[in-house]
Design a protein around this motif. Structure first.
Motif, PDB file in Angstrom:
ATOM      1  N   LEU A  64       0.850  -1.188   0.000  1.00 42.78           N
ATOM      2  CA  LEU A  64       0.000   0.000   0.000  1.00 42.78           C
ATOM      3  C   LEU A  64       0.890   1.245   0.000  1.00 42.78           C
ATOM      4  O   LEU A  64       1.701   1.453   0.908  1.00 42.78           O
ATOM      5  CB  LEU A  64      -0.903   0.014   1.235  1.00 42.78           C
ATOM      6  N   VAL A  65       0.730   2.069  -1.048  1.00 41.02           N
ATOM      7  CA  VAL A  65       1.537   3.278  -1.206  1.00 41.02           C
ATOM      8  C   VAL A  65       0.637   4.505  -1.035  1.00 41.02           C
ATOM      9  O   VAL A  65      -0.312   4.695  -1.789  1.00 41.02           O
ATOM     10  CB  VAL A  65       2.223   3.308  -2.587  1.00 41.02           C
ATOM     11  N   LEU A  66       0.945   5.325  -0.040  1.00 41.37           N
ATOM     12  CA  LEU A  66       0.157   6.524   0.268  1.00 41.37           C
ATOM     13  C   LEU A  66       1.050   7.758   0.336  1.00 41.37           C
ATOM     14  O   LEU A  66       0.691   8.752   0.981  1.00 41.37           O
ATOM     15  CB  LEU A  66      -0.571   6.336   1.606  1.00 41.37           C
ATOM     16  N   ASN A  67       2.186   7.717  -0.355  1.00 41.08           N
ATOM     17  CA  ASN A  67       3.133   8.825  -0.219  1.00 41.08           C
ATOM     18  C   ASN A  67       2.702  10.061  -1.018  1.00 41.08           C
ATOM     19  O   ASN A  67       1.885   9.993  -1.922  1.00 41.08           O
ATOM     20  CB  ASN A  67       4.547   8.388  -0.609  1.00 41.08           C
ATOM     21  N   TYR A  68       3.274  11.192  -0.622  1.00 39.61           N
ATOM     22  CA  TYR A  68       3.045  12.477  -1.282  1.00 39.61           C
ATOM     23  C   TYR A  68       1.556  12.842  -1.336  1.00 39.61           C
ATOM     24  O   TYR A  68       1.016  13.200  -2.368  1.00 39.61           O
ATOM     25  CB  TYR A  68       3.671  12.499  -2.671  1.00 39.61           C
ATOM     26  N   ASN A  69       0.901  12.723  -0.186  1.00 39.76           N
ATOM     27  CA  ASN A  69      -0.456  13.207  -0.030  1.00 39.76           C
ATOM     28  C   ASN A  69      -0.464  14.310   1.030  1.00 39.76           C
ATOM     29  O   ASN A  69       0.583  14.910   1.308  1.00 39.76           O
ATOM     30  CB  ASN A  69      -1.394  12.051   0.336  1.00 39.76           C
ATOM     31  N   LYS A  70      -1.614  14.580   1.623  1.00 42.56           N
ATOM     32  CA  LYS A  70      -1.726  15.645   2.622  1.00 42.56           C
ATOM     33  C   LYS A  70      -2.305  15.103   3.920  1.00 42.56           C
ATOM     34  O   LYS A  70      -3.098  15.765   4.589  1.00 42.56           O
ATOM     35  CB  LYS A  70      -2.591  16.789   2.079  1.00 42.56           C
ATOM     36  N   LEU A  71      -1.898  13.903   4.276  1.00 38.36           N
ATOM     37  CA  LEU A  71      -2.387  13.273   5.495  1.00 38.36           C
ATOM     38  C   LEU A  71      -1.807  13.977   6.720  1.00 38.36           C
ATOM     39  O   LEU A  71      -0.596  14.040   6.895  1.00 38.36           O
ATOM     40  CB  LEU A  71      -2.005  11.797   5.505  1.00 38.36           C
ATOM     41  N   LEU A  90       4.134   5.765   3.815  1.00 37.82           N
ATOM     42  CA  LEU A  90       3.458   6.993   4.211  1.00 37.82           C
ATOM     43  C   LEU A  90       4.394   8.195   4.100  1.00 37.82           C
ATOM     44  O   LEU A  90       4.164   9.243   4.712  1.00 37.82           O
ATOM     45  CB  LEU A  90       2.949   6.865   5.655  1.00 37.82           C
ATOM     46  N   ASP A  91       5.455   8.063   3.296  1.00 44.10           N
ATOM     47  CA  ASP A  91       6.416   9.147   3.124  1.00 44.10           C
ATOM     48  C   ASP A  91       5.751  10.392   2.524  1.00 44.10           C
ATOM     49  O   ASP A  91       4.790  10.292   1.756  1.00 44.10           O
ATOM     50  CB  ASP A  91       7.546   8.727   2.179  1.00 44.10           C
ATOM     51  N   GLY A  92       6.297  11.539   2.871  1.00 41.05           N
ATOM     52  CA  GLY A  92       5.896  12.773   2.205  1.00 41.05           C
ATOM     53  C   GLY A  92       4.489  13.209   2.492  1.00 41.05           C
ATOM     54  O   GLY A  92       3.797  13.718   1.601  1.00 41.05           O
ATOM     55  N   ASN A  93       4.064  13.072   3.734  1.00 47.98           N
ATOM     56  CA  ASN A  93       2.771  13.586   4.153  1.00 47.98           C
ATOM     57  C   ASN A  93       2.986  14.664   5.221  1.00 47.98           C
ATOM     58  O   ASN A  93       4.076  15.231   5.324  1.00 47.98           O
ATOM     59  CB  ASN A  93       1.888  12.452   4.665  1.00 47.98           C
ATOM     60  N   LYS A  94       1.953  14.962   6.005  1.00 47.02           N
ATOM     61  CA  LYS A  94       2.050  16.003   7.025  1.00 47.02           C
ATOM     62  C   LYS A  94       1.695  15.468   8.410  1.00 47.02           C
ATOM     63  O   LYS A  94       1.157  16.182   9.250  1.00 47.02           O
ATOM     64  CB  LYS A  94       1.125  17.177   6.658  1.00 47.02           C
ATOM     65  N   LEU A  95       2.014  14.194   8.629  1.00 45.05           N
ATOM     66  CA  LEU A  95       1.681  13.564   9.904  1.00 45.05           C
ATOM     67  C   LEU A  95       2.481  14.200  11.036  1.00 45.05           C
ATOM     68  O   LEU A  95       3.706  14.266  10.984  1.00 45.05           O
ATOM     69  CB  LEU A  95       1.970  12.068   9.841  1.00 45.05           C
ATOM     70  N   GLN A  96       1.780  14.639  12.074  1.00 41.58           N
ATOM     71  CA  GLN A  96       2.435  15.250  13.233  1.00 41.58           C
ATOM     72  C   GLN A  96       2.495  14.290  14.417  1.00 41.58           C
ATOM     73  O   GLN A  96       3.356  14.415  15.277  1.00 41.58           O
ATOM     74  CB  GLN A  96       1.717  16.538  13.625  1.00 41.58           C
ATOM     75  N   THR A  97       1.562  13.351  14.447  1.00 41.32           N
ATOM     76  CA  THR A  97       1.528  12.344  15.508  1.00 41.32           C
ATOM     77  C   THR A  97       1.065  11.024  14.915  1.00 41.32           C
ATOM     78  O   THR A  97       0.488  10.983  13.819  1.00 41.32           O
ATOM     79  CB  THR A  97       0.561  12.739  16.646  1.00 41.32           C
ATOM     80  N   LEU A  98       1.299   9.955  15.665  1.00 35.67           N
ATOM     81  CA  LEU A  98       0.785   8.631  15.322  1.00 35.67           C
ATOM     82  C   LEU A  98      -0.082   8.156  16.487  1.00 35.67           C
ATOM     83  O   LEU A  98       0.368   8.198  17.643  1.00 35.67           O
ATOM     84  CB  LEU A  98       1.924   7.638  15.095  1.00 35.67           C
ATOM     85  N   PRO A  99      -1.314   7.702  16.227  1.00 36.46           N
ATOM     86  CA  PRO A  99      -2.143   7.226  17.339  1.00 36.46           C
ATOM     87  C   PRO A  99      -1.617   5.902  17.875  1.00 36.46           C
ATOM     88  O   PRO A  99      -1.147   5.059  17.103  1.00 36.46           O
ATOM     89  CB  PRO A  99      -3.529   7.061  16.695  1.00 36.46           C
ATOM     90  N   ASP A 110       6.876  -5.811   6.509  1.00 38.62           N
ATOM     91  CA  ASP A 110       8.322  -5.918   6.318  1.00 38.62           C
ATOM     92  C   ASP A 110       8.978  -4.544   6.206  1.00 38.62           C
ATOM     93  O   ASP A 110      10.085  -4.340   6.685  1.00 38.62           O
ATOM     94  CB  ASP A 110       8.612  -6.738   5.058  1.00 38.62           C
ATOM     95  N   THR A 111       8.283  -3.593   5.569  1.00 35.16           N
ATOM     96  CA  THR A 111       8.840  -2.265   5.324  1.00 35.16           C
ATOM     97  C   THR A 111       7.811  -1.198   5.700  1.00 35.16           C
ATOM     98  O   THR A 111       6.658  -1.281   5.284  1.00 35.16           O
ATOM     99  CB  THR A 111       9.230  -2.097   3.844  1.00 35.16           C
ATOM    100  N   LEU A 112       8.250  -0.196   6.470  1.00 35.91           N
ATOM    101  CA  LEU A 112       7.380   0.912   6.866  1.00 35.91           C
ATOM    102  C   LEU A 112       8.090   2.226   6.578  1.00 35.91           C
ATOM    103  O   LEU A 112       9.183   2.483   7.076  1.00 35.91           O
ATOM    104  CB  LEU A 112       7.038   0.819   8.360  1.00 35.91           C
ATOM    105  N   GLY A 113       7.461   3.072   5.740  1.00 35.81           N
ATOM    106  CA  GLY A 113       8.023   4.364   5.366  1.00 35.81           C
ATOM    107  C   GLY A 113       7.280   5.512   6.020  1.00 35.81           C
ATOM    108  O   GLY A 113       6.081   5.686   5.781  1.00 35.81           O
TER     109      GLY A 113
END
Length: 323
Positions: A64-71, A90-99, A110-113
């Motif tokens: 699942l690729v969700l990079n370069y969005n505005k999350l 999840l690279d290249g988003n605007k995440l400030q925290t993780l729940p 295996d891989t988390l971005g």
């Protein structure tokens, strides 16, 4: 004429059919925004301006690729149905925290971005269930500290990227469980080499030099010296770091505690700063046309399902009355 058995079947089949239709609405072929490959089980939602994770991602998705969005944030259950996922970007988003618990169901990952977000901290135990993880990307964030034991369960981790954050130290024993580690990027962080806390990292780098690549690049704040060269005499201070990024200086606390309400002057607060204090943010993204269409088609599908289900119920009642 339709019998009661057939009518009863309709009560089961029609809602199920609608749910199946909704579950496919993530993919472009069904009016969604993402590109889905049924053969490889890949779902690509990159660069779509998304402000939320699309619903109804196929449960058998592998990549699942969700990079370069505005999350900006993630729901705690955002990935709970994706137990077969091995790759999440999840690279290249605007995440400030993780729940807390957001990755708990990704037991095959295996891989988390998480590169190039705005993360200032990590929840305790956030990676504890990712016991098969081999690559973790956390570079180009704003991490100021790491929770104790945050990497303890990642015993298969081979590559860890912490490049370009705001880390001054790591907790004692932070990397002790990473026995498979072959690469660790620590450079471009303001490592505080005047504090005794840096000695764990300095000693660990010296011990692993030659077996874990890139660790020698970690430098003290200001680039005056490599972390591995720091001695106990140089790191003599017992420094205390605040647990949060919003800690109030002790001088201010003392002043406020010793002052009467009448002594505290009123300070004008600009409107925009007041909004930031309250957490207000202007919306920077409106739903795209495919997202709107997906919402409309889902609503129409639901209404059609309800109409047909109601008709089937009425038919059964009518048949039973005649019987």
């Amino acid at each position: 004429m339709m019998g009661p058995v057939l009518a009863a079947c309709l009560l089961i089949i029609l809602p199920t059919a609608w749910i199946s239709q909704a579950n496919g609405a993530t993919c472009k072929k069904d009016g969604g925004v993402c590109t889905c490959n049924d053969q490889t089980k890949n779902v690509d939602c990159s660069s779509k301006g998304l402000t939320a994770i699309p619903s109804n991602i196929p449960v058998d998705t592998d990549r699942l690729v969700l990079n370069y969005n505005k999350l900006r944030e993630l729901e705690p259950t955002a990935f709970h149905g994706l137990k077969e996922l091995t790759y999440l970007d999840l690279d290249g988003n605007k995440l400030q925290t993780l729940p807390p618990g957001v990755f708990d169901h990704l037991v095959e990952l295996d891989t988390l971005g998480l590169n190039s977000n705005q993360l200032k901290s990590l929840p305790p135990r956030v990676f504890d269930h990712l016991t098969k993880l081999t690559i973790l990307w956390l570079s180009y964030n704003e991490l100021q500290r790491l929770p104790d034991g945050v990497f303890d369960k990642l015993t298969l981790l081979e590559k860890l990227y912490l490049l370009n954050n705001q880390l001054k130290r790591v907790p004692e024993g932070a990397f002790n469980s990473l026995e498979k580690l072959t690469l660790l990027q620590l450079d471009t962080n303001p490592w505080d080499c005047s504090c005794r806390d840096i000695l764990y990292l300095s000693n660990w780098i010296r011990e692993k030099k030659g077996t874990v690549s890139n660790i020698e690049a970690a430098e003290c704040d200001g680039g005056t010296k490599a972390v591995l060269e720091i001695t106990e005499e140089e790191a003599a201070e017992d420094c205390v770091y605040p647990n949060t990024t919003t800690a109030i200086p002790t001088t201010i606390i003392t002043t406020l505690a010793s002052s009467n309400d009448d002594d505290i002057p009123e300070l004008p607060v600009p409107q925009e700063n007041f909004q930031k204090f309250l957490g207000y943010q202007e919306p920077d993204h409106l739903p795209t046309q495919p997202q709107c269409l997906m919402s409309i088609s889902g609503y129409l599908g639901l209404m059609m399902s309800l109409v047909l289900t109601s008709a089937a119920i009425l038919y059964v009642i009518h048949f039973l009355k005649k019987a």
